[in-house]
Every structure is written in structure tokens, then in C-alpha cells.
Design a protein around this motif. Structure first.
Motif, PDB file in Angstrom:
ATOM      1  N   GLY A  57      49.838  37.610   9.385  1.00 45.43           N
ATOM      2  CA  GLY A  57      49.169  37.230   8.146  1.00 45.43           C
ATOM      3  C   GLY A  57      49.950  37.798   6.988  1.00 45.43           C
ATOM      4  O   GLY A  57      50.770  38.708   7.161  1.00 45.43           O
ATOM      5  N   LYS A  58      49.699  37.242   5.830  1.00 45.55           N
ATOM      6  CA  LYS A  58      50.388  37.759   4.656  1.00 45.55           C
ATOM      7  C   LYS A  58      49.911  39.177   4.357  1.00 45.55           C
ATOM      8  O   LYS A  58      48.909  39.644   4.898  1.00 45.55           O
ATOM      9  CB  LYS A  58      50.118  36.825   3.465  1.00 45.55           C
ATOM     10  CG  LYS A  58      50.781  35.447   3.631  1.00 45.55           C
ATOM     11  CD  LYS A  58      50.525  34.550   2.442  1.00 45.55           C
ATOM     12  CE  LYS A  58      51.268  33.212   2.609  1.00 45.55           C
ATOM     13  NZ  LYS A  58      50.912  32.239   1.544  1.00 45.55           N
TER      14      LYS A  58
ATOM     15  N   SER B  21      39.671  33.214   9.659  1.00 48.33           N
ATOM     16  CA  SER B  21      39.680  33.006   8.210  1.00 48.33           C
ATOM     17  C   SER B  21      38.282  32.968   7.620  1.00 48.33           C
ATOM     18  O   SER B  21      37.282  32.793   8.331  1.00 48.33           O
ATOM     19  CB  SER B  21      40.419  31.707   7.873  1.00 48.33           C
ATOM     20  OG  SER B  21      39.652  30.608   8.304  1.00 48.33           O
TER      21      SER B  21
ATOM     22  N   ALA C 215      46.141  40.674   4.104  1.00 48.80           N
ATOM     23  CA  ALA C 215      45.207  39.666   4.619  1.00 48.80           C
ATOM     24  C   ALA C 215      44.118  40.313   5.482  1.00 48.80           C
ATOM     25  O   ALA C 215      43.031  39.748   5.644  1.00 48.80           O
ATOM     26  CB  ALA C 215      45.956  38.611   5.434  1.00 48.80           C
TER      27      ALA C 215
ATOM     28  N   PHE D  85      43.690  34.959   7.731  1.00 49.90           N
ATOM     29  CA  PHE D  85      43.875  34.334   6.417  1.00 49.90           C
ATOM     30  C   PHE D  85      42.590  34.473   5.606  1.00 49.90           C
ATOM     31  O   PHE D  85      41.514  34.071   6.047  1.00 49.90           O
ATOM     32  CB  PHE D  85      44.226  32.849   6.587  1.00 49.90           C
ATOM     33  CG  PHE D  85      44.199  32.085   5.288  1.00 49.90           C
ATOM     34  CD1 PHE D  85      45.082  32.401   4.250  1.00 49.90           C
ATOM     35  CD2 PHE D  85      43.293  31.051   5.091  1.00 49.90           C
ATOM     36  CE1 PHE D  85      45.045  31.695   3.048  1.00 49.90           C
ATOM     37  CE2 PHE D  85      43.251  30.345   3.891  1.00 49.90           C
ATOM     38  CZ  PHE D  85      44.134  30.668   2.866  1.00 49.90           C
ATOM     39  N   ARG D  86      42.726  35.085   4.443  1.00 48.45           N
ATOM     40  CA  ARG D  86      41.566  35.181   3.558  1.00 48.45           C
ATOM     41  C   ARG D  86      41.864  34.408   2.280  1.00 48.45           C
ATOM     42  O   ARG D  86      42.770  34.779   1.526  1.00 48.45           O
ATOM     43  CB  ARG D  86      41.258  36.646   3.238  1.00 48.45           C
ATOM     44  CG  ARG D  86      40.610  37.388   4.410  1.00 48.45           C
ATOM     45  CD  ARG D  86      40.066  38.736   3.996  1.00 48.45           C
ATOM     46  NE  ARG D  86      41.122  39.657   3.578  1.00 48.45           N
ATOM     47  CZ  ARG D  86      40.963  40.640   2.698  1.00 48.45           C
ATOM     48  NH1 ARG D  86      39.792  40.822   2.111  1.00 48.45           N
ATOM     49  NH2 ARG D  86      41.966  41.432   2.385  1.00 48.45           N
TER      50      ARG D  86
ATOM     51  N   PRO E 230      47.831  29.752   4.093  1.00 48.26           N
ATOM     52  CA  PRO E 230      48.113  30.578   5.267  1.00 48.26           C
ATOM     53  C   PRO E 230      49.618  30.688   5.517  1.00 48.26           C
ATOM     54  O   PRO E 230      50.412  29.958   4.926  1.00 48.26           O
ATOM     55  CB  PRO E 230      47.420  29.842   6.409  1.00 48.26           C
ATOM     56  CG  PRO E 230      47.327  28.424   5.960  1.00 48.26           C
ATOM     57  CD  PRO E 230      47.232  28.448   4.459  1.00 48.26           C
TER      58      PRO E 230
ATOM     59  N   HIS F 273      44.833  35.019  -0.613  1.00 46.49           N
ATOM     60  CA  HIS F 273      46.012  34.145  -0.672  1.00 46.49           C
ATOM     61  C   HIS F 273      45.604  32.685  -0.762  1.00 46.49           C
ATOM     62  O   HIS F 273      44.540  32.291  -0.276  1.00 46.49           O
ATOM     63  CB  HIS F 273      46.885  34.359   0.569  1.00 46.49           C
ATOM     64  CG  HIS F 273      47.385  35.747   0.727  1.00 46.49           C
ATOM     65  ND1 HIS F 273      46.872  36.616   1.660  1.00 46.49           N
ATOM     66  CD2 HIS F 273      48.336  36.437   0.049  1.00 46.49           C
ATOM     67  CE1 HIS F 273      47.504  37.786   1.570  1.00 46.49           C
ATOM     68  NE2 HIS F 273      48.389  37.708   0.591  1.00 46.49           N
TER      69      HIS F 273
END
Lengths: 170, 170
Positions: B9-10, B134, B13, B113-114, B121, B118
Motif C-alpha cells: 500500500g502507499k 479498503s 495507508a 487502500f484508504r 490504489p 490516497h
């Protein structure tokens, strides 16, 4: 498995300080050094990288951090690992393993003894004692080095545990 | 070698938080968990045990601390270890390895992923993506779990990576 030599001595005799000086001296001679610290009371080691500490706290059995230059590992064990087991698993890529502590195991031992701190040495009569590092003249039937004679001690370790037979013959 | 699944994830995240909740859920189901944190910038890990830190500072290539319940290790590496290499060397005794990061490797990936953090994804179109966790409905062609549905996610991981074929057949 690399040779294993234990630096032993009573509490506060100066084991860590000796290792701290012996490691760079042997490294400068071209050897790759591993060390094992015996910790009987347990320890925390992974606070610096908060994330991996959180993994361990969450119940992970084994946690590693891997970076381009270094790997760190914290692993639960069922029973305490022996020196042979540690050396086999984690130290195949070093030339010698120096341990701090492990006076109970049957590895060659170098005792650090300071008469200013203790009255008697730890390893008198220990058949595994191979050298004594002390601030006072004392005959335990093994070579003795002054506390400051790191080069002398490194030379002893090198000759006894590191020099290949082919090199001795030349 | 145990199965390896990467939590990706970024930045920010929620990878660590997810792992922190997934590890105990899988552990409660009887599995032994290993984790690997990818750290591209390097790290310090061994300040807690001052002595081993001093060994490493002195130039030791590999330093271990061994206690009756835990072993810790810090080792220099020439080049960064792959996940397969780490798993083979250090994780033979766990049932599954969960990694934090390692989006570049070709292991099965679960993305966190939130949408609050962000816009998009990380793994859209990544053939190794096996699940999405998510806070928003999003179809990436893989099973999706709510951020709080740790039991659902653990069930998915268990079925896909941990249940032996013999158990599936019964």
C-alpha cells in the motif's frame, strides 16, 4: 562452522570492552567477525524500528527487517540455542565467532580478569581456558596478555584459530 | 519454504496497523507467523542491549544476542536479500511469512487502500494482487475486505495459503 572462542570473566571484568577492541584488530587483519552475547535475563532489541516491534508485539514468532545493507531478526525459541546451533544457523559467512559469556559451554575460553575488581579469576582449573587477559601476573598454565596488549591477543587468536594449516607450513 | 504474502500500500495507508491485527487473528487459529519489514533507508535496531550494539559498532559483521526465550541477530549483507532468501534462511519454522512492503517482488499481494488518504490504489492491474482491503467499494477484480473485517481477511489468507490440500478434501 567457524571456530568459536568465548570471552569469559566475572561480572564487570571488562568482557565487552575487550571484545570492542579485539574485533577491530582482527577485522584489520582481514577476518570477518561474528559475535554472540549471552543474555540470560531476556532482552528487548527492536524498539528502533517501530513497525517491526509492533509486529513482534502482535504475536509474530519471527520478525525480520531487511534493508540494502543489513538484516535484523528477532526470533522466539522453545529452548535456548547452543553455540553450535547458533553458529550453524547464522554464522556460516564469518571467519570466527567470539562470544561474550558462555562460560558453561565447552568452547575455548579467554578469561578477562582484573584484580582491581575481583579477588580470584573465574576459570582456574578450567580445561577449556586457552588464554588469560589480566592486570596482574598470574599463572593459570596458559598464555597471559596485559589488558592493553590487544595486538598480542589478536595474534594469539589468529595463530591458534584462524591461520589455515597451509599458511602455517609456508 | 513457507508461503509468503505481501501487505502493500502507499505510504500511511495502514500496512502496519493491518499486520498488527492480522497476526494475532492468524495466531489464534493455530498458525506460527513470521513477518518481514522492508526498510529501504537502513535502520538501527540494537540499542537496547548495549553490549551487542558495542560489538556491532566495533565492526562485527554479524552480532547475535541469545537468551532462553529469544534470539536476535543483526547481520551485514553485500546486496539486499530477496524474500525467498530471507524465508529460506530464517523462516523455516513458521507457517506463513507476511511482509510489510515489497511491492516490487512477485509474491501474492494484499493491498491496503484508504480513500481518505490516497486518491488511487497502488496495485491496480498488478497480476499478483490477490485481495484488497479498503474503506471504499472498489472493484480491482479481487476479493475486497473492509478495514475492520480482520476475520474475513484472515479466513481468506487461511483458505488460500495455509489450509493443506488434505484438509480441503475432507
Amino acid at each position: 562452522m567457524p571456530p568459536i572462542v568465548s570471552i569469559v570473566g566475572k561480572s564487570d571484568a571488562g568482557k565487552t570492552t575487550l571484545l570492542e577492541r579485539l574485533v577491530p584488530e582482527l577485522k584489520a587483519r582481514g577476518y570477518r567477525i561474528g559475535t554472540i552475547k549471552h543474555n540470560v535475563h531476556g532482552f528487548d532489541i527492536d524498539h528502533e524500528d517501530k513497525d517491526s516491534w509492533r509486529h513482534k508485539q502482535a504475536g509474530a514468532h519471527t520478525v525480520a527487517i531487511s534493508s540494502p545493507k543489513k538484516v535484523a531478526l528477532v526470533k522466539d525459541v522453545e529452548t535456548e540455542e547452543t553455540l553450535n546451533s547458533l553458529a550453524t544457523k547464522y554464522f556460516q559467512d564469518v571467519d570466527i565467532v567470539l562470544t561474550e559469556g558462555y562460560k558453561q559451554e565447552d568452547k575455548p575460553k579467554i578469561e578477562v580478569f582484573r584484580s582491581q575488581v575481583h579477588e580470584t579469576p573465574l576459570c582456574k582449573g578450567d580445561e577449556h581456558l586457552v588464554a588469560l587477559v589480566s592486570d596482574t601476573s598470574l599463572d593459570l598454565g596458559v598464555p597471559r596478555f596485559e589488558l592493553d596488549d590487544i595486538r598480542g591477543l589478536a595474534g594469539f587468536v589468529e595463530q591458534r584459530f584462524l591461520v589455515k594449516s597451509s599458511q602455517v607450513i609456508r
